[in-house]
Design a protein around this motif. Structure first.
Motif, PDB file in Angstrom:
ATOM      1  N   GLU A  36       0.809  -1.213   0.000  1.00  0.00           N
ATOM      2  CA  GLU A  36       0.000   0.000   0.000  1.00  0.00           C
ATOM      3  C   GLU A  36       0.849   1.273   0.000  1.00  0.00           C
ATOM      4  N   ASP A  37       2.127   1.149   0.345  1.00  0.00           N
ATOM      5  CA  ASP A  37       3.021   2.308   0.366  1.00  0.00           C
ATOM      6  C   ASP A  37       3.944   2.373  -0.845  1.00  0.00           C
ATOM      7  N   ALA A  38       3.818   1.442  -1.771  1.00  0.00           N
ATOM      8  CA  ALA A  38       4.807   1.279  -2.828  1.00  0.00           C
ATOM      9  C   ALA A  38       4.674   2.325  -3.926  1.00  0.00           C
ATOM     10  N   ASN A  39       5.833   2.803  -4.367  1.00  0.00           N
ATOM     11  CA  ASN A  39       5.916   3.616  -5.583  1.00  0.00           C
ATOM     12  C   ASN A  39       6.243   2.755  -6.804  1.00  0.00           C
ATOM     13  N   TYR A  40       6.812   1.576  -6.543  1.00  0.00           N
ATOM     14  CA  TYR A  40       7.192   0.640  -7.595  1.00  0.00           C
ATOM     15  C   TYR A  40       6.775  -0.759  -7.140  1.00  0.00           C
ATOM     16  N   VAL A  41       6.198  -1.537  -8.055  1.00  0.00           N
ATOM     17  CA  VAL A  41       5.756  -2.887  -7.718  1.00  0.00           C
ATOM     18  C   VAL A  41       6.389  -3.877  -8.688  1.00  0.00           C
ATOM     19  N   VAL A  42       7.198  -4.787  -8.149  1.00  0.00           N
ATOM     20  CA  VAL A  42       7.850  -5.836  -8.930  1.00  0.00           C
ATOM     21  C   VAL A  42       6.939  -7.056  -8.999  1.00  0.00           C
ATOM     22  N   VAL A  43       6.741  -7.573 -10.205  1.00  0.00           N
ATOM     23  CA  VAL A  43       5.942  -8.778 -10.408  1.00  0.00           C
ATOM     24  C   VAL A  43       6.721  -9.726 -11.321  1.00  0.00           C
ATOM     25  N   LEU A  83       6.883  -3.029 -12.505  1.00  0.00           N
ATOM     26  CA  LEU A  83       8.184  -3.529 -12.947  1.00  0.00           C
ATOM     27  C   LEU A  83       8.056  -5.037 -13.111  1.00  0.00           C
ATOM     28  N   LEU A  84       8.098  -5.502 -14.344  1.00  0.00           N
ATOM     29  CA  LEU A  84       7.826  -6.901 -14.653  1.00  0.00           C
ATOM     30  C   LEU A  84       9.128  -7.648 -14.899  1.00  0.00           C
ATOM     31  N   LEU A  85       9.261  -8.823 -14.275  1.00  0.00           N
ATOM     32  CA  LEU A  85      10.410  -9.693 -14.493  1.00  0.00           C
ATOM     33  C   LEU A  85       9.969 -10.940 -15.247  1.00  0.00           C
ATOM     34  N   GLY A  86      10.539 -11.165 -16.457  1.00  0.00           N
ATOM     35  CA  GLY A  86      10.236 -12.369 -17.217  1.00  0.00           C
ATOM     36  C   GLY A  86      11.256 -13.445 -16.955  1.00  0.00           C
ATOM     37  N   GLY A  87      10.905 -14.655 -17.369  1.00  0.00           N
ATOM     38  CA  GLY A  87       9.853 -14.940 -18.296  1.00  0.00           C
ATOM     39  C   GLY A  87      10.239 -14.557 -19.730  1.00  0.00           C
ATOM     40  N   GLU A  88       9.584 -15.274 -20.657  1.00  0.00           N
ATOM     41  CA  GLU A  88       9.806 -14.985 -22.065  1.00  0.00           C
ATOM     42  C   GLU A  88       9.209 -13.630 -22.422  1.00  0.00           C
ATOM     43  N   ALA A  96       8.020  -0.786 -16.878  1.00  0.00           N
ATOM     44  CA  ALA A  96       9.211  -1.383 -17.484  1.00  0.00           C
ATOM     45  C   ALA A  96       9.261  -2.871 -17.191  1.00  0.00           C
ATOM     46  N   ASP A  97      10.072  -3.569 -17.976  1.00  0.00           N
ATOM     47  CA  ASP A  97      10.306  -4.980 -17.706  1.00  0.00           C
ATOM     48  C   ASP A  97      11.722  -5.367 -18.098  1.00  0.00           C
ATOM     49  N   VAL A  98      12.157  -6.513 -17.571  1.00  0.00           N
ATOM     50  CA  VAL A  98      13.386  -7.191 -17.988  1.00  0.00           C
ATOM     51  C   VAL A  98      12.996  -8.636 -18.263  1.00  0.00           C
ATOM     52  N   VAL A  99      13.266  -9.124 -19.482  1.00  0.00           N
ATOM     53  CA  VAL A  99      12.771 -10.433 -19.895  1.00  0.00           C
ATOM     54  C   VAL A  99      13.857 -11.242 -20.603  1.00  0.00           C
ATOM     55  N   GLU A 100      13.529 -12.515 -20.831  1.00  0.00           N
ATOM     56  CA  GLU A 100      14.345 -13.458 -21.609  1.00  0.00           C
ATOM     57  C   GLU A 100      15.643 -13.886 -20.909  1.00  0.00           C
ATOM     58  N   VAL A 101      15.714 -13.730 -19.591  1.00  0.00           N
ATOM     59  CA  VAL A 101      16.837 -14.278 -18.825  1.00  0.00           C
ATOM     60  C   VAL A 101      16.548 -15.750 -18.559  1.00  0.00           C
ATOM     61  N   LEU A 143      17.235  -3.191 -13.934  1.00  0.00           N
ATOM     62  CA  LEU A 143      16.009  -2.877 -13.198  1.00  0.00           C
ATOM     63  C   LEU A 143      16.278  -1.819 -12.139  1.00  0.00           C
ATOM     64  N   ARG A 144      17.368  -1.987 -11.402  1.00  0.00           N
ATOM     65  CA  ARG A 144      17.736  -0.993 -10.389  1.00  0.00           C
ATOM     66  C   ARG A 144      18.074   0.349 -11.045  1.00  0.00           C
ATOM     67  N   ALA A 145      18.783   0.320 -12.168  1.00  0.00           N
ATOM     68  CA  ALA A 145      19.120   1.563 -12.869  1.00  0.00           C
ATOM     69  C   ALA A 145      17.849   2.301 -13.266  1.00  0.00           C
ATOM     70  N   PHE A 146      16.845   1.560 -13.707  1.00  0.00           N
ATOM     71  CA  PHE A 146      15.559   2.176 -14.045  1.00  0.00           C
ATOM     72  C   PHE A 146      14.962   2.874 -12.839  1.00  0.00           C
ATOM     73  N   VAL A 147      14.903   2.187 -11.715  1.00  0.00           N
ATOM     74  CA  VAL A 147      14.273   2.754 -10.510  1.00  0.00           C
ATOM     75  C   VAL A 147      15.028   3.984 -10.030  1.00  0.00           C
ATOM     76  N   PHE A 148      16.350   3.893  -9.955  1.00  0.00           N
ATOM     77  CA  PHE A 148      17.141   5.040  -9.502  1.00  0.00           C
ATOM     78  C   PHE A 148      16.913   6.255 -10.408  1.00  0.00           C
ATOM     79  N   ALA A 149      16.940   6.047 -11.726  1.00  0.00           N
ATOM     80  CA  ALA A 149      16.782   7.171 -12.645  1.00  0.00           C
ATOM     81  C   ALA A 149      15.353   7.707 -12.624  1.00  0.00           C
ATOM     82  N   HIS A 150      14.371   6.822 -12.526  1.00  0.00           N
ATOM     83  CA  HIS A 150      12.987   7.254 -12.496  1.00  0.00           C
ATOM     84  C   HIS A 150      12.694   8.043 -11.222  1.00  0.00           C
ATOM     85  N   ALA A 151      13.193   7.563 -10.102  1.00  0.00           N
ATOM     86  CA  ALA A 151      12.942   8.232  -8.813  1.00  0.00           C
ATOM     87  C   ALA A 151      13.672   9.571  -8.731  1.00  0.00           C
TER      88      ALA A 151
END
Length: 278
Positions: free
Chosen positions: A10-17, A95-100, A247-252, A268-276
């Motif tokens: 409920e306090d999140a600015n970013y949600v990883v799934v 923030l989506l983590l793949g997965g294809e 954003a997402d990071v996929v195909e790992v 993923l971290r670079a995205f969050v740091f730059a976005h924030a």
């Protein structure tokens, strides 16, 4: 849990799934291990980022865990999209983590962007691959069902029909050579031109780890030599992140010693740091 993602939902600015789908990967499968592998290898990073003078653990990131995958990609993508849309409705960045790469369609549907920016070795503009319209080779085509324009960064492979499709007005390809010569400015300029200014546009950023040269990130299904360096990918992600709404990071996959997952976690971290820091 992604290291440092300690905020309550409920306090999140970013949600990883995590979305460990692995049903259409070609050549080397294994993307079902991608989300947890990225989390694992991100454990070696410092919490502090000297570029932005921020601590990751202070940026209100929540890890919602993985959405268990099943064998109907259309239904699965729509379910994941709903999960990500809940985050958007709560004014958090998904923030989506793949997965294809197919799971990216869920992120695009949740954000409903004007612009789709994708780091990828492949054009992914097929309408179907081996008769499968939900193949990971069709992602950019599907993204353009929602987005007005796609900027594909680092592409160096595709069918003849895909390269012809890439010359149409709603697609811009920024080659690895152009990124090497002009840096992230080439991507930002292409994005600005595509939507007439990023400030008013909704943007989704997808990072297919195979955009990297296989010497940098061999743990992916369809390696393609001649790709981007880790530094180049980080520069592009940091440049686009302040304008992105998801954003997402996929195909790992699990076919290396952690190089691809480590790069994925770093981006993923670079995205969050730059976005924030915007």
């Amino acid at each position: 849990m992604f290291p440092g993602a300690t905020a309550d939902r409920e306090d999140a600015n970013y949600v990883v799934v995590g979305a460990p789908l692995d049903i259409s990967t070609t050549f080397q499968p294994g993307t079902r291990s991608g989300p947890d592998r990225i989390r694992r290898f991100a454990g070696s990073f410092e919490d502090y980022d000297h570029r932005t003078d921020q601590h990751f653990s202070s940026l209100s990131v929540h890890d919602a865990g993985n959405v268990h995958a099943w064998n109907d990609p259309g239904e699965y993508v729509e379910y994941v999209a709903g999960t990500l849309r809940d985050a958007v409705d709560d004014d958090a960045v998904p923030l989506l983590l793949g997965g294809e790469h197919t799971v990216t369609v869920a992120g695009v549907r949740a954000v409903d962007p004007d612009l789709f920016v994708c780091l990828d070795a492949h054009l992914d503009l097929r309408t179907a691959f081996d008769g499968n319209s939900w193949s990971h080779a069709c992602v950019t085509h599907r993204a353009l069902e929602r987005a007005d324009h796609a900027v594909i960064v680092g592409a160096r492979a595709g069918s003849e029909a895909e390269w012809e499709r890439a010359h149409e007005d709603d697609v811009t390809v920024v080659s690895p050579e152009t990124v090497r010569e002009r840096g992230a400015a080439a991507v930002v300029d292409a994005a600005e031109a595509a939507v007439g200014g990023l400030a008013a546009a909704t943007t989704y950023l997808s990072v297919d780890i195979d955009a990297a040269d296989p010497g940098v990130a061999p743990g992916t299904g369809t390696m393609e030599p001649g790709g981007l360096s880790a530094r180049e990918m980080g520069t592009v992600v940091r440049a686009v992140a302040p304008h992105a709404d998801g954003a997402d990071v996929v195909e790992v996959n699990d076919r290396d010693d952690g190089q691809a997952a480590t790069l994925g976690g770093h981006l993923l971290r670079a995205f969050v740091f730059a976005h924030a820091d915007e």
